[in-house]
Design a protein around this motif. Structure first.
Motif, PDB file in Angstrom:
ATOM      1  N   ASP A  87       0.807  -0.978  -0.332  1.00 13.56           N
ATOM      2  CA  ASP A  87       0.037   0.545  -0.238  1.00 13.56           C
ATOM      3  C   ASP A  87       1.176   1.166  -0.059  1.00 13.56           C
ATOM      4  O   ASP A  87       2.013   1.237   1.038  1.00 13.56           O
ATOM      5  CB  ASP A  87      -0.710  -0.281   1.071  1.00 13.56           C
ATOM      6  CG  ASP A  87      -1.724  -1.571   1.091  1.00 13.56           C
ATOM      7  OD1 ASP A  87      -2.197  -1.715  -0.159  1.00 13.56           O
ATOM      8  OD2 ASP A  87      -2.256  -1.613   2.463  1.00 13.56           O
ATOM      9  N   GLN A  88       0.344   2.246  -0.522  1.00 15.63           N
ATOM     10  CA  GLN A  88       0.959   3.122  -1.246  1.00 15.63           C
ATOM     11  C   GLN A  88      -0.237   4.143  -0.507  1.00 15.63           C
ATOM     12  O   GLN A  88      -1.206   4.313  -1.463  1.00 15.63           O
ATOM     13  CB  GLN A  88       1.998   3.930  -2.384  1.00 15.63           C
ATOM     14  CG  GLN A  88       3.390   3.082  -2.406  1.00 15.63           C
ATOM     15  CD  GLN A  88       3.753   3.337  -3.570  1.00 15.63           C
ATOM     16  OE1 GLN A  88       2.850   3.691  -4.897  1.00 15.63           O
ATOM     17  NE2 GLN A  88       4.881   3.305  -3.909  1.00 15.63           N
ATOM     18  N   ASP A  99      -3.167   7.037  -4.355  1.00 16.80           N
ATOM     19  CA  ASP A  99      -3.336   6.938  -2.981  1.00 16.80           C
ATOM     20  C   ASP A  99      -3.143   5.295  -3.860  1.00 16.80           C
ATOM     21  O   ASP A  99      -4.112   4.850  -4.858  1.00 16.80           O
ATOM     22  CB  ASP A  99      -4.679   6.183  -2.249  1.00 16.80           C
ATOM     23  CG  ASP A  99      -3.898   7.334  -1.350  1.00 16.80           C
ATOM     24  OD1 ASP A  99      -3.456   8.045  -0.675  1.00 16.80           O
ATOM     25  OD2 ASP A  99      -5.468   7.599  -0.393  1.00 16.80           O
ATOM     26  N   LYS A 100      -2.526   4.024  -3.640  1.00  6.71           N
ATOM     27  CA  LYS A 100      -2.120   2.710  -4.264  1.00  6.71           C
ATOM     28  C   LYS A 100      -2.617   1.427  -3.685  1.00  6.71           C
ATOM     29  O   LYS A 100      -1.644   1.355  -2.463  1.00  6.71           O
ATOM     30  CB  LYS A 100      -1.193   2.779  -5.058  1.00  6.71           C
ATOM     31  CG  LYS A 100      -0.359   3.875  -6.017  1.00  6.71           C
ATOM     32  CD  LYS A 100       0.111   4.277  -7.071  1.00  6.71           C
ATOM     33  CE  LYS A 100       0.586   5.548  -8.219  1.00  6.71           C
ATOM     34  NZ  LYS A 100       0.912   4.800  -8.636  1.00  6.71           N
ATOM     35  N   ALA A 101      -3.002   0.226  -4.116  1.00  5.12           N
ATOM     36  CA  ALA A 101      -2.336  -0.416  -3.840  1.00  5.12           C
ATOM     37  C   ALA A 101      -2.477  -1.846  -4.597  1.00  5.12           C
ATOM     38  O   ALA A 101      -2.917  -2.162  -5.568  1.00  5.12           O
ATOM     39  CB  ALA A 101      -3.318  -1.528  -2.387  1.00  5.12           C
ATOM     40  N   TRP A 102      -0.970  -2.532  -4.381  1.00  6.92           N
ATOM     41  CA  TRP A 102      -0.067  -3.411  -5.353  1.00  6.92           C
ATOM     42  C   TRP A 102      -0.317  -4.430  -5.670  1.00  6.92           C
ATOM     43  O   TRP A 102       0.268  -4.603  -3.635  1.00  6.92           O
ATOM     44  CB  TRP A 102       1.222  -2.606  -5.733  1.00  6.92           C
ATOM     45  CG  TRP A 102       1.579  -1.482  -6.305  1.00  6.92           C
ATOM     46  CD1 TRP A 102       2.014  -0.100  -5.534  1.00  6.92           C
ATOM     47  CD2 TRP A 102       2.037  -0.871  -7.501  1.00  6.92           C
ATOM     48  NE1 TRP A 102       2.335   1.182  -6.147  1.00  6.92           N
ATOM     49  CE2 TRP A 102       2.299   0.367  -7.564  1.00  6.92           C
ATOM     50  CE3 TRP A 102       2.086  -1.652  -8.605  1.00  6.92           C
ATOM     51  CZ2 TRP A 102       2.475   0.756  -8.982  1.00  6.92           C
ATOM     52  CZ3 TRP A 102       2.252  -1.103 -10.133  1.00  6.92           C
ATOM     53  CH2 TRP A 102       2.726   0.016  -9.862  1.00  6.92           C
ATOM     54  N   LEU A 109       3.061 -10.754 -12.753  1.00  6.86           N
ATOM     55  CA  LEU A 109       2.703  -9.894 -12.715  1.00  6.86           C
ATOM     56  C   LEU A 109       1.785  -8.411 -12.062  1.00  6.86           C
ATOM     57  O   LEU A 109       1.192  -8.961 -11.502  1.00  6.86           O
ATOM     58  CB  LEU A 109       1.596  -9.499 -14.392  1.00  6.86           C
ATOM     59  CG  LEU A 109       0.742  -8.791 -15.081  1.00  6.86           C
ATOM     60  CD1 LEU A 109       1.938  -7.911 -16.060  1.00  6.86           C
ATOM     61  CD2 LEU A 109      -0.589  -8.831 -16.008  1.00  6.86           C
ATOM     62  N   ARG A 110       2.526  -7.411 -12.305  1.00  2.00           N
ATOM     63  CA  ARG A 110       2.511  -6.350 -11.094  1.00  2.00           C
ATOM     64  C   ARG A 110       0.999  -5.978 -11.664  1.00  2.00           C
ATOM     65  O   ARG A 110       0.264  -5.274 -12.476  1.00  2.00           O
ATOM     66  CB  ARG A 110       3.406  -5.208 -11.560  1.00  2.00           C
ATOM     67  CG  ARG A 110       4.406  -6.017 -10.936  1.00  2.00           C
ATOM     68  CD  ARG A 110       5.983  -4.680 -10.862  1.00  2.00           C
ATOM     69  NE  ARG A 110       5.693  -3.663 -11.487  1.00  2.00           N
ATOM     70  CZ  ARG A 110       5.806  -2.004 -11.945  1.00  2.00           C
ATOM     71  NH1 ARG A 110       6.427  -1.654 -10.566  1.00  2.00           N
ATOM     72  NH2 ARG A 110       6.284  -1.654 -12.614  1.00  2.00           N
ATOM     73  N   TRP A 111      -0.506  -5.329 -10.837  1.00  2.00           N
ATOM     74  CA  TRP A 111      -1.105  -4.943 -10.793  1.00  2.00           C
ATOM     75  C   TRP A 111      -1.401  -4.072  -9.730  1.00  2.00           C
ATOM     76  O   TRP A 111      -1.073  -4.045  -8.545  1.00  2.00           O
ATOM     77  CB  TRP A 111      -2.487  -5.611 -10.718  1.00  2.00           C
ATOM     78  CG  TRP A 111      -2.747  -6.621 -12.018  1.00  2.00           C
ATOM     79  CD1 TRP A 111      -2.273  -7.400 -12.266  1.00  2.00           C
ATOM     80  CD2 TRP A 111      -3.582  -6.368 -12.114  1.00  2.00           C
ATOM     81  NE1 TRP A 111      -2.903  -8.204 -13.217  1.00  2.00           N
ATOM     82  CE2 TRP A 111      -3.592  -8.021 -13.772  1.00  2.00           C
ATOM     83  CE3 TRP A 111      -4.947  -5.704 -12.605  1.00  2.00           C
ATOM     84  CZ2 TRP A 111      -4.546  -7.801 -14.550  1.00  2.00           C
ATOM     85  CZ3 TRP A 111      -5.669  -5.067 -13.388  1.00  2.00           C
ATOM     86  CH2 TRP A 111      -5.262  -6.418 -14.371  1.00  2.00           C
ATOM     87  N   GLU A 112      -1.821  -2.664 -10.525  1.00  5.40           N
ATOM     88  CA  GLU A 112      -2.007  -1.842  -9.872  1.00  5.40           C
ATOM     89  C   GLU A 112      -3.348  -1.414  -9.416  1.00  5.40           C
ATOM     90  O   GLU A 112      -4.082  -0.800 -10.558  1.00  5.40           O
ATOM     91  CB  GLU A 112      -1.148  -0.838 -10.056  1.00  5.40           C
ATOM     92  CG  GLU A 112      -1.556   0.913  -9.358  1.00  5.40           C
ATOM     93  CD  GLU A 112      -0.609   2.142 -10.525  1.00  5.40           C
ATOM     94  OE1 GLU A 112       0.081   2.753 -10.492  1.00  5.40           O
ATOM     95  OE2 GLU A 112      -0.373   2.273 -11.726  1.00  5.40           O
ATOM     96  N   THR A 113      -4.129  -1.097  -7.960  1.00  3.31           N
ATOM     97  CA  THR A 113      -5.572  -0.047  -7.645  1.00  3.31           C
ATOM     98  C   THR A 113      -4.983   1.111  -6.883  1.00  3.31           C
ATOM     99  O   THR A 113      -4.448   0.980  -6.247  1.00  3.31           O
ATOM    100  CB  THR A 113      -6.318  -1.536  -7.022  1.00  3.31           C
ATOM    101  OG1 THR A 113      -5.364  -1.406  -6.155  1.00  3.31           O
ATOM    102  CG2 THR A 113      -5.926  -2.872  -7.733  1.00  3.31           C
ATOM    103  N   PHE A 114      -5.348   2.049  -7.552  1.00  3.91           N
ATOM    104  CA  PHE A 114      -5.056   3.396  -7.112  1.00  3.91           C
ATOM    105  C   PHE A 114      -7.092   4.072  -7.783  1.00  3.91           C
ATOM    106  O   PHE A 114      -7.670   4.089  -8.350  1.00  3.91           O
ATOM    107  CB  PHE A 114      -3.844   3.457  -8.258  1.00  3.91           C
ATOM    108  CG  PHE A 114      -4.341   3.911 -10.064  1.00  3.91           C
ATOM    109  CD1 PHE A 114      -4.507   5.061  -9.585  1.00  3.91           C
ATOM    110  CD2 PHE A 114      -4.221   2.688 -10.448  1.00  3.91           C
ATOM    111  CE1 PHE A 114      -4.788   5.631 -11.487  1.00  3.91           C
ATOM    112  CE2 PHE A 114      -4.501   2.748 -11.968  1.00  3.91           C
ATOM    113  CZ  PHE A 114      -4.592   4.087 -12.575  1.00  3.91           C
ATOM    114  N   HIS A 115      -6.790   5.558  -6.915  1.00  4.63           N
ATOM    115  CA  HIS A 115      -7.102   6.419  -6.376  1.00  4.63           C
ATOM    116  C   HIS A 115      -6.281   7.991  -6.661  1.00  4.63           C
ATOM    117  O   HIS A 115      -5.811   8.197  -5.834  1.00  4.63           O
ATOM    118  CB  HIS A 115      -8.586   6.472  -5.359  1.00  4.63           C
ATOM    119  CG  HIS A 115      -9.017   7.484  -4.810  1.00  4.63           C
ATOM    120  ND1 HIS A 115      -8.663   8.628  -3.567  1.00  4.63           N
ATOM    121  CD2 HIS A 115      -9.651   7.909  -5.825  1.00  4.63           C
ATOM    122  CE1 HIS A 115     -10.227   9.826  -4.483  1.00  4.63           C
ATOM    123  NE2 HIS A 115     -10.277   9.605  -5.022  1.00  4.63           N
TER     124      HIS A 115
END
Length: 157
Positions: A87-88, A99-102, A109-115
């Motif tokens: 989390d960032q 704000d992110k959660a990787w 494979l890298r996935w990024e969820t973000f606002h």
């Protein structure tokens, strides 16, 4: 509503901007010296390219959400599935504040969820690198190159 995010590492930014502008029928919404981004509605995607010294090809995929609540829901699903998220909060990356959660999928494979909640004047920092094996440093869809000709793309594509 959520938006798919695709980030591709490219060798030549100007040439790639020309290619993708033609492909999408639209100019990028953001252009920087090392980065370009299209916020498309058809298909609904946040498509970004950069020449920031990563292996060329798909750098990472993601899901962009419109609120902190949606981000919390997605990160919660990942954690409930047994995945460890990185989390960032209030980070600067890709000329935006987010704000992110990787997470890495089962194939690495890298996935990024973000606002995203604001713009930034610098590129900022990428998601912290995780320890990668030599094999995982090859872009997902980049076929291995041999002396004769490129080999067939791996099954992940």
């Amino acid at each position: 509503m959520k938006r798919l995010h695709v980030h591709v590492a490219v060798q030549d930014l100007a040439t790639s901007i020309g290619f993708y502008s033609t492909l999408f029928g639209a100019e990028p919404d953001v252009i920087k010296d090392d980065y370009a981004k299209w916020m498309l509605d058809d298909p609904r995607v946040n498509f970004a390219i950069s020449d920031r010294a990563r292996v060329t090809g798909v750098d990472h995929l993601g899901i962009q959400v419109e609120s902190s609540e949606e981000l919390g829901e997605l990160a919660g699903r990942l954690k409930a599935a047994g995945e460890v998220t990185r989390d960032q909060e209030a980070t600067t990356c890709c000329y935006a504040q987010s704000d992110k959660a990787w997470v890495n999928d089962p194939n690495g494979l890298r996935w990024e969820t973000f606002h995203t909640f604001g713009e930034a004047i610098t590129y900022g920092e990428d998601e912290p690198d995780v320890v990668l094996s030599a094999q995982s440093k090859v872009a997902c869809c980049a076929p291995p190159v041999t002396d004769a000709k490129p080999a067939r793309a791996p099954a992940c594509c």
